[in-house]
Design a protein around this motif. Structure first.
Motif, PDB file in Angstrom:
ATOM      1  N   SER A 136      -0.974   0.457  -4.137  1.00 16.97           N
ATOM      2  CA  SER A 136      -1.396   1.641  -4.689  1.00 16.97           C
ATOM      3  C   SER A 136      -1.357   2.738  -3.618  1.00 16.97           C
ATOM      4  O   SER A 136      -1.855   2.472  -2.471  1.00 16.97           O
ATOM      5  CB  SER A 136      -2.709   1.364  -5.294  1.00 16.97           C
ATOM      6  OG  SER A 136      -3.223   2.689  -5.418  1.00 16.97           O
ATOM      7  N   GLU A 137      -0.581   3.730  -3.949  1.00 10.93           N
ATOM      8  CA  GLU A 137      -0.506   4.972  -3.007  1.00 10.93           C
ATOM      9  C   GLU A 137      -2.091   5.790  -2.667  1.00 10.93           C
ATOM     10  O   GLU A 137      -2.157   6.338  -1.668  1.00 10.93           O
ATOM     11  CB  GLU A 137       0.240   5.986  -3.588  1.00 10.93           C
ATOM     12  CG  GLU A 137       1.891   5.717  -3.889  1.00 10.93           C
ATOM     13  CD  GLU A 137       2.544   6.858  -3.627  1.00 10.93           C
ATOM     14  OE1 GLU A 137       2.180   7.943  -3.563  1.00 10.93           O
ATOM     15  OE2 GLU A 137       3.743   6.521  -3.078  1.00 10.93           O
ATOM     16  N   ALA A 138      -2.881   5.125  -3.599  1.00 13.29           N
ATOM     17  CA  ALA A 138      -4.259   5.839  -3.358  1.00 13.29           C
ATOM     18  C   ALA A 138      -4.952   5.289  -1.905  1.00 13.29           C
ATOM     19  O   ALA A 138      -6.265   5.986  -1.662  1.00 13.29           O
ATOM     20  CB  ALA A 138      -5.305   5.358  -4.440  1.00 13.29           C
ATOM     21  N   HIS A 139      -4.308   4.245  -1.239  1.00 13.53           N
ATOM     22  CA  HIS A 139      -4.911   4.132   0.140  1.00 13.53           C
ATOM     23  C   HIS A 139      -4.721   5.520   0.884  1.00 13.53           C
ATOM     24  O   HIS A 139      -5.671   5.476   1.878  1.00 13.53           O
ATOM     25  CB  HIS A 139      -3.965   2.998   0.664  1.00 13.53           C
ATOM     26  CG  HIS A 139      -2.624   3.464   1.326  1.00 13.53           C
ATOM     27  ND1 HIS A 139      -2.754   3.794   2.432  1.00 13.53           N
ATOM     28  CD2 HIS A 139      -1.529   3.520   0.682  1.00 13.53           C
ATOM     29  CE1 HIS A 139      -1.573   4.322   2.984  1.00 13.53           C
ATOM     30  NE2 HIS A 139      -0.910   4.083   1.776  1.00 13.53           N
ATOM     31  N   ARG A 177      13.924  -6.141   3.705  1.00 19.17           N
ATOM     32  CA  ARG A 177      14.242  -7.607   3.421  1.00 19.17           C
ATOM     33  C   ARG A 177      14.347  -7.860   1.996  1.00 19.17           C
ATOM     34  O   ARG A 177      14.531  -9.168   1.562  1.00 19.17           O
ATOM     35  CB  ARG A 177      13.055  -8.369   3.871  1.00 19.17           C
ATOM     36  CG  ARG A 177      12.876  -8.267   5.501  1.00 19.17           C
ATOM     37  CD  ARG A 177      13.884  -8.553   6.190  1.00 19.17           C
ATOM     38  NE  ARG A 177      14.285 -10.193   6.159  1.00 19.17           N
ATOM     39  CZ  ARG A 177      15.098 -10.812   6.587  1.00 19.17           C
ATOM     40  NH1 ARG A 177      15.906 -10.377   7.336  1.00 19.17           N
ATOM     41  NH2 ARG A 177      15.457 -12.029   6.282  1.00 19.17           N
ATOM     42  N   GLY A 178      14.595  -6.924   1.111  1.00 23.92           N
ATOM     43  CA  GLY A 178      14.783  -7.137  -0.368  1.00 23.92           C
ATOM     44  C   GLY A 178      13.307  -7.495  -1.160  1.00 23.92           C
ATOM     45  O   GLY A 178      13.717  -7.967  -2.180  1.00 23.92           O
ATOM     46  N   MET A 179      12.482  -7.235  -0.478  1.00 28.48           N
ATOM     47  CA  MET A 179      11.419  -7.655  -1.291  1.00 28.48           C
ATOM     48  C   MET A 179      10.681  -6.527  -1.927  1.00 28.48           C
ATOM     49  O   MET A 179       9.732  -5.832  -1.216  1.00 28.48           O
ATOM     50  CB  MET A 179      10.244  -8.371  -0.348  1.00 28.48           C
ATOM     51  CG  MET A 179      10.737  -9.694   0.193  1.00 28.48           C
ATOM     52  SD  MET A 179       9.434 -10.609   1.253  1.00 28.48           S
ATOM     53  CE  MET A 179       8.279 -11.110   0.154  1.00 28.48           C
ATOM     54  N   ASP A 180      11.202  -6.074  -3.005  1.00 28.33           N
ATOM     55  CA  ASP A 180      10.824  -4.714  -3.504  1.00 28.33           C
ATOM     56  C   ASP A 180      10.326  -4.835  -4.932  1.00 28.33           C
ATOM     57  O   ASP A 180      10.361  -3.969  -5.699  1.00 28.33           O
ATOM     58  CB  ASP A 180      12.258  -3.884  -3.518  1.00 28.33           C
ATOM     59  CG  ASP A 180      13.245  -4.465  -4.228  1.00 28.33           C
ATOM     60  OD1 ASP A 180      13.100  -5.688  -4.777  1.00 28.33           O
ATOM     61  OD2 ASP A 180      14.219  -4.079  -4.521  1.00 28.33           O
ATOM     62  N   ASP A 181       9.720  -6.151  -5.386  1.00 27.42           N
ATOM     63  CA  ASP A 181       9.112  -6.125  -6.521  1.00 27.42           C
ATOM     64  C   ASP A 181       7.689  -5.500  -6.385  1.00 27.42           C
ATOM     65  O   ASP A 181       6.553  -6.266  -6.888  1.00 27.42           O
ATOM     66  CB  ASP A 181       9.013  -7.579  -7.032  1.00 27.42           C
ATOM     67  CG  ASP A 181       8.725  -7.911  -8.275  1.00 27.42           C
ATOM     68  OD1 ASP A 181       8.686  -6.801  -9.181  1.00 27.42           O
ATOM     69  OD2 ASP A 181       8.643  -8.952  -8.776  1.00 27.42           O
ATOM     70  N   LEU A 182       7.658  -4.279  -6.432  1.00 25.77           N
ATOM     71  CA  LEU A 182       6.468  -3.535  -6.156  1.00 25.77           C
ATOM     72  C   LEU A 182       5.679  -3.170  -7.672  1.00 25.77           C
ATOM     73  O   LEU A 182       6.331  -2.797  -8.693  1.00 25.77           O
ATOM     74  CB  LEU A 182       6.460  -2.117  -5.685  1.00 25.77           C
ATOM     75  CG  LEU A 182       6.293  -2.198  -3.991  1.00 25.77           C
ATOM     76  CD1 LEU A 182       7.029  -3.204  -3.338  1.00 25.77           C
ATOM     77  CD2 LEU A 182       6.463  -0.824  -3.479  1.00 25.77           C
ATOM     78  N   HIS A 183       4.419  -3.336  -7.674  1.00 24.47           N
ATOM     79  CA  HIS A 183       3.641  -3.396  -8.864  1.00 24.47           C
ATOM     80  C   HIS A 183       2.470  -2.422  -8.475  1.00 24.47           C
ATOM     81  O   HIS A 183       1.737  -2.733  -7.604  1.00 24.47           O
ATOM     82  CB  HIS A 183       3.256  -4.510  -9.514  1.00 24.47           C
ATOM     83  CG  HIS A 183       4.291  -5.258 -10.015  1.00 24.47           C
ATOM     84  ND1 HIS A 183       4.556  -5.395 -11.560  1.00 24.47           N
ATOM     85  CD2 HIS A 183       5.249  -6.138  -9.444  1.00 24.47           C
ATOM     86  CE1 HIS A 183       5.726  -6.051 -11.468  1.00 24.47           C
ATOM     87  NE2 HIS A 183       6.205  -6.366 -10.387  1.00 24.47           N
ATOM     88  N   ASP A 184       2.315  -1.193  -9.331  1.00 29.58           N
ATOM     89  CA  ASP A 184       1.037  -0.452  -9.393  1.00 29.58           C
ATOM     90  C   ASP A 184       0.087  -1.318 -10.202  1.00 29.58           C
ATOM     91  O   ASP A 184       0.161  -1.762 -10.854  1.00 29.58           O
ATOM     92  CB  ASP A 184       1.147   0.967  -9.857  1.00 29.58           C
ATOM     93  CG  ASP A 184      -0.105   1.964  -9.593  1.00 29.58           C
ATOM     94  OD1 ASP A 184      -0.030   2.514  -8.789  1.00 29.58           O
ATOM     95  OD2 ASP A 184      -1.269   1.390 -10.156  1.00 29.58           O
ATOM     96  N   PRO A 185      -1.191  -1.616  -9.450  1.00 22.93           N
ATOM     97  CA  PRO A 185      -2.174  -2.536  -9.920  1.00 22.93           C
ATOM     98  C   PRO A 185      -2.951  -1.588 -11.238  1.00 22.93           C
ATOM     99  O   PRO A 185      -3.601  -2.341 -11.918  1.00 22.93           O
ATOM    100  CB  PRO A 185      -3.150  -2.599  -8.895  1.00 22.93           C
ATOM    101  CG  PRO A 185      -3.180  -1.473  -7.871  1.00 22.93           C
ATOM    102  CD  PRO A 185      -1.681  -1.183  -8.060  1.00 22.93           C
ATOM    103  N   GLY A 186      -2.648  -0.573 -11.343  1.00 20.89           N
ATOM    104  CA  GLY A 186      -3.407   0.378 -12.417  1.00 20.89           C
ATOM    105  C   GLY A 186      -5.096   0.614 -11.688  1.00 20.89           C
ATOM    106  O   GLY A 186      -5.374   0.325 -10.756  1.00 20.89           O
ATOM    107  N   GLU A 187      -5.975   0.844 -12.857  1.00 23.00           N
ATOM    108  CA  GLU A 187      -7.192   1.163 -12.503  1.00 23.00           C
ATOM    109  C   GLU A 187      -7.908   0.054 -12.241  1.00 23.00           C
ATOM    110  O   GLU A 187      -7.586  -1.278 -12.606  1.00 23.00           O
ATOM    111  CB  GLU A 187      -7.780   1.578 -13.968  1.00 23.00           C
ATOM    112  CG  GLU A 187      -7.961   2.969 -14.373  1.00 23.00           C
ATOM    113  CD  GLU A 187      -8.534   3.842 -12.857  1.00 23.00           C
ATOM    114  OE1 GLU A 187      -9.730   3.815 -12.848  1.00 23.00           O
ATOM    115  OE2 GLU A 187      -7.701   4.637 -12.436  1.00 23.00           O
ATOM    116  N   VAL A 188      -8.949  -0.018 -11.308  1.00 21.40           N
ATOM    117  CA  VAL A 188      -9.679  -1.118 -10.665  1.00 21.40           C
ATOM    118  C   VAL A 188     -10.688  -1.555 -11.865  1.00 21.40           C
ATOM    119  O   VAL A 188     -11.093  -0.674 -12.666  1.00 21.40           O
ATOM    120  CB  VAL A 188     -10.527  -0.365  -9.372  1.00 21.40           C
ATOM    121  CG1 VAL A 188     -11.648   0.341  -9.836  1.00 21.40           C
ATOM    122  CG2 VAL A 188     -11.233  -1.779  -8.809  1.00 21.40           C
TER     123      VAL A 188
END
Ligand code: Q9C
Ligand code: ZN
Length: 342
Positions: A6-9, A43-54
């Protein structure tokens, strides 16, 4: 491997860390995450997921209500008091001063809920801590749903945070939330393996009397390293939790041959415990050039450590913890993940 991020960091970016009597740029800074993301992509590890609301419910179930209230409102109370700087704890309930009653005054409350004073709270700290926990929640849900593994790219980190204290750059204990979520998701027994250079005092404290969550930590010996007052080998659990905590404190200069023996010991203990799921507190501050640590692991060693953890064969959630050699934090972190998958 899915990566929960999450970009919110970025909302948590204190300007100062109390270090050697000076306020320095914090070692735990937003750019750490950029280096890890860059290396993941390379390294090709680009399976990024935004977790959404806590999901706050499991956090409220794990943590002290007064502590969470404090984290949410500390900045507003601090600024209302007229303080111009960031929130830094200066008074503590030390020995024979523990009435166990949180003061009304915000300065007193800060020290009541802090376990150290290097960690500043700013306007966006609560929001970032929640987003960090959300990453752990997302990654854990993915593993509960049947994935072999997932990486929670948590920032701020979590393993020093107890149910009612912040410090050591941590506010909410992401690894503990992950372990609890695994339990709730059907794993009868869960293990937390903490390979961050520092002792995971928060995680240990949360599960110290529990027989269903094993805690193993490899770390700099408390005589010489933060958090100083916990992490001795004779801390093995209490009550129903006796035998479900294993500490591997090691002296300055410890290198991989020595460290990996402790890793194998910790994994053997987890095997004996009969864990159904694994949470790894993934700090890479055991690296030889880490500015605040004293182990001597090199980058390829992190790949080998990951390989040993992967060979273990349990469904695994990685939660990011420390690592402050900024140029190498990405390489070392991704090495663990690639070793795991190898
Ligand atoms: N001023 C984690 O690795 N002591 N936290 C700082 C330098 C606190 C480390 C010493 C270190 C906390 C998650
Ligand atoms: Zn650390």
């Amino acid at each position: 491997m899915r990566i929960y991020y999450s970009e919110a960091h970025r909302a948590h970016f204190p300007q100062g860390e109390l270090h050697g009597g000076e306020l320095v740029t914090p070692f735990e800074r937003p750019s750490r995450i950029e280096y890890i993301l860059a290396r993941l992509r390379a390294r090709g590890m680009d399976d990024l997921h935004d977790p959404g609301e806590v999901d706050l419910a499991p956090i409220r179930a794990l943590c002290d209500a007064g502590y969470l209230q404090f984290l949410e409102t500390a900045w507003a109370e601090w600024t209302a008091e007229g303080f111009a700087g960031e929130i830094i704890a200066a008074s503590f309930p030390a020995r024979r001063m523990q009435s166990a009653r949180p003061p009304r005054n915000i300065d007193g409350k800060v020290g009541y809920y802090a376990l150290a004073s290097e960690t500043a709270i700013t306007a966006g700290t609560w929001q970032a801590a929640c987003a960090s926990a959300a990453c752990a929640q997302g990654a854990t849900a993915h593993v509960i749903a049947g994935a072999r593994c997932a990486f929670a790219l948590c920032r701020p980190p979590g393993h020093h945070a107890t149910a009612d204290m912040y410090g050591g750059y941590c506010f909410l204990n992401n690894a503990a939330l992950s372990a609890e979520a695994m339990r709730a998701g059907g794993a009868a027994r869960v293990a937390v393996l903490d390979i961050d250079f520092h002792h995971g005092n928060g995680t240990q404290d949360i599960f110290y009397d529990r027989e269903d969550v094993f805690f193993a930590s490899l770390h700099g010996a408390p005589e010489d390293a933060f958090p100083y007052y916990l992490g001795y080998a004779d801390e093995t659990g209490t009550g129903a939790g006796v035998g479900a905590t294993a500490n591997f404190p090691m002296p300055p200069g410890t290198d991989y041959p020595e460290w990996s023996l402790a890793l194998d010991d910790a994994l053997a203990r987890i095997r004996g415990f009969g864990a159904d799921g694994l949470v790894v507190s993934l700090g890479v501050d055991a690296y030889k050039e880490d500015p605040i640590s004293f182990f001597k692991l090199d980058s390829p060693d992190f790949f080998d450590a990951g390989r040993r953890i992967g060979a273990f064969g349990l469904p695994t959630v990685f939660c990011m913890e420390g690592g402050y050699s900024i140029e190498n934090v990405g390489i070392n972190t991704v090495n663990v993940l690639e070793g795991f998958l190898a």
